[in-house]
Design a protein around this motif. Structure first.
Motif, PDB file in Angstrom:
ATOM      1  N   VAL A 275       0.849  -1.193   0.000  1.00 15.79           N
ATOM      2  CA  VAL A 275       0.000   0.000   0.000  1.00 15.79           C
ATOM      3  C   VAL A 275       0.880   1.236   0.000  1.00 15.79           C
ATOM      4  N   ARG A 345      -0.746   5.026  -6.213  1.00 16.55           N
ATOM      5  CA  ARG A 345      -0.616   3.575  -6.416  1.00 16.55           C
ATOM      6  C   ARG A 345       0.246   3.273  -7.632  1.00 16.55           C
ATOM      7  N   SER A 350       2.162  -0.046  -6.087  1.00 15.86           N
ATOM      8  CA  SER A 350       1.618  -0.797  -4.950  1.00 15.86           C
ATOM      9  C   SER A 350       0.291  -1.439  -5.341  1.00 15.86           C
ATOM     10  N   GLY A 353      -3.746   2.028  -3.203  1.00 16.55           N
ATOM     11  CA  GLY A 353      -3.384   3.428  -3.038  1.00 16.55           C
ATOM     12  C   GLY A 353      -4.434   4.140  -2.204  1.00 16.55           C
ATOM     13  N   GLU A 379      -7.421   0.200  -5.922  1.00 14.37           N
ATOM     14  CA  GLU A 379      -6.857  -1.152  -5.894  1.00 14.37           C
ATOM     15  C   GLU A 379      -6.544  -1.582  -7.320  1.00 14.37           C
ATOM     16  N   ARG A 380      -5.416  -2.231  -7.478  1.00 12.42           N
ATOM     17  CA  ARG A 380      -4.993  -2.685  -8.798  1.00 12.42           C
ATOM     18  C   ARG A 380      -6.073  -3.533  -9.458  1.00 12.42           C
TER      19      ARG A 380
END
Length: 420
Positions: A275, A345, A350, A353, A379-380
């Motif tokens: 994160v 992010r 990461s 983020g 989020e990815r």
């Protein structure tokens, strides 16, 4: 059995020191099955101490006095107790030998007033001081049990554990059941709202009992029961815990007394997730909370405190048209919170983020009110979420509450996506 703790010392009344002894003793007594109903603080005045003892002895079975056992003229706790129960003081030989050795080993002459630390109450049991000089005392009188302990915690704690506690077990606690407790932790919900959700359990409680305690951004629920064994107690407490969790599963993040950031660090470290954070009005408080937890180095890649528009644009690539201009939503907006979370992010590569931007006060910013805060979570591979908050309180409270709200949203994403 009911107990009262009387802390003696004018310095406590003046706020010069904090009464941590009462917290320690209350926890210890609860674990022994003794209910502490009152905590009292009284100054170094013999008549006021005696008046306090008169009140306490009418409402408590066990009275524990702390402080006022030193060598000076205002160390009068044992004098006051002896007068109150109508007895005298004498020099305890073992305590006096300990004091003599102390000064002899250091090659110093002992002043006469140090003998006061060896005073013991006639008819009582001296309590040896393993880390200091002042002897403690334990005595029963007309159905009430009195224990006198020194003020310094480094002396009080071992004296209670090794001397006073065994005395209580031998003389008082023949049939008392110990108290067992569990601490349930909640986030994303206020104390009053949680109380309302659990009202039917609270109104019907007898054993186990339920008690709520609020802190900034989180609520603790203590469930307690008295039982003859830990296994018996845990069976009752676990059953109640499951009932509570079933009512508010989206808010209960732990069944032990830990902050939400500890749970987040453990989850992310276990899964190998990372994160990063972009913080404006919180000024790094999100990252400070995370890095206060051992093991956070495995999951926090880094972050940026982007307090000004210039830094938001230059370091995190927030488009200028979002920050400034007649039609710009401004730094305190859904749009900027979303970009901050996504860009931090991507910049750090990461898995998650985080972002926070808002008005902490004391005055308006961008013609927006104090307490208006936007938090973002990227989020990815998933859609970024942004939440608008309207927080109450002063500048520090807004920062803390925004931080806890963002950590709660991250915990939800990590563990309970079905509740979103």
């Amino acid at each position: 059995m009911k107990a009262e703790i009387i802390a003696v010392g004018t310095e406590l009344l003046l706020g010069q020191i904090v009464n941590t002894n009462a917290q320690y003793l209350s926890k210890q007594l609860a674990g022994m099955g003794i209910d502490v109903y009152y905590q009292t603080v009284v100054g170094d005045n013999i008549e006021r101490i005696k008046e306090t003892l008169k009140i306490s002895s009418a409402r408590a079975d066990i009275i524990i006095l702390t402080g006022g056992l030193g060598p000076t003229q205002d160390d009068i706790t044992k004098d006051a107790l002896a007068e109150f129960i109508g007895t005298s003081l004498h020099i305890d030989r073992m305590a006096m030998d300990n004091i003599d050795r102390f000064f002899m080993d250091r090659g110093k002459g002992m002043t006469e007033n140090n003998k006061r630390q060896a005073l013991s109450i006639d008819g009582g049991t001296p309590l040896a001081n393993e880390t200091g000089l002042a002897v403690g005392n334990a005595i029963s009188h007309e159905g009430t049990y009195y224990i006198v302990l020194p003020g310094p915690p480094r002396e009080l704690m071992p004296m209670f554990e090794n001397q006073a506690k065994p005395w209580l077990m031998q003389h008082v606690l023949t049939d008392e059941l110990p108290l067992y407790s569990k601490m349930l932790k909640f986030a994303g919900i206020g104390e009053s709202a949680l109380d309302d959700r659990l009202s039917h359990l609270i109104s019907a409680q007898s054993d186990p009992t339920i008690a709520l305690y609020a802190k900034e951004g989180e609520v603790t629920v203590r469930i307690s029961t008295k039982a003859s064994s830990e296994g018996e107690a845990m069976e009752r407490l676990n059953k109640l815990e499951e009932q509570i969790k079933a009512i508010v599963p989206e808010h209960m993040y732990a069944n032990e007394d830990v902050p939400i950031e500890k749970v987040i660090v453990d989850i992310m470290a276990d899964h190998g997730w990372t994160v990063s954070a972009a913080e404006s009005c919180t000024g790094g408080l999100v990252m400070e909370n995370i890095t206060s937890i051992p093991g956070s180095a495995t999951m926090l890649l880094g972050g940026i405190v982007c307090y000004t528009n210039q830094i938001k644009h230059k370091l995190i690539n927030v488009p200028q048209h979002l920050l400034e201009g007649d039609d710009a939503p401004g730094a305190v907006s859904t749009e900027v919170a979303e970009v901050l979370a996504e860009q931090i992010r991507m910049v750090t590569d990461s898995d998650f983020g985080l972002s926070v931007t808002g008005v902490a006060g004391p005055g308006y910013a961008e013609r927006k009110p104090v307490g208006l805060v936007y938090i973002g979570l990227s989020e990815r591979g998933k859609k970024t979420e942004v939440h608008e908050l309207h927080l109450k309180g002063d500048r520090e409270m807004v920062r803390i509450r925004a931080t806890k709200a963002l950590l709660y949203r991250l915990w939800l994403r990590l563990t309970a996506t079905k509740y979103q």
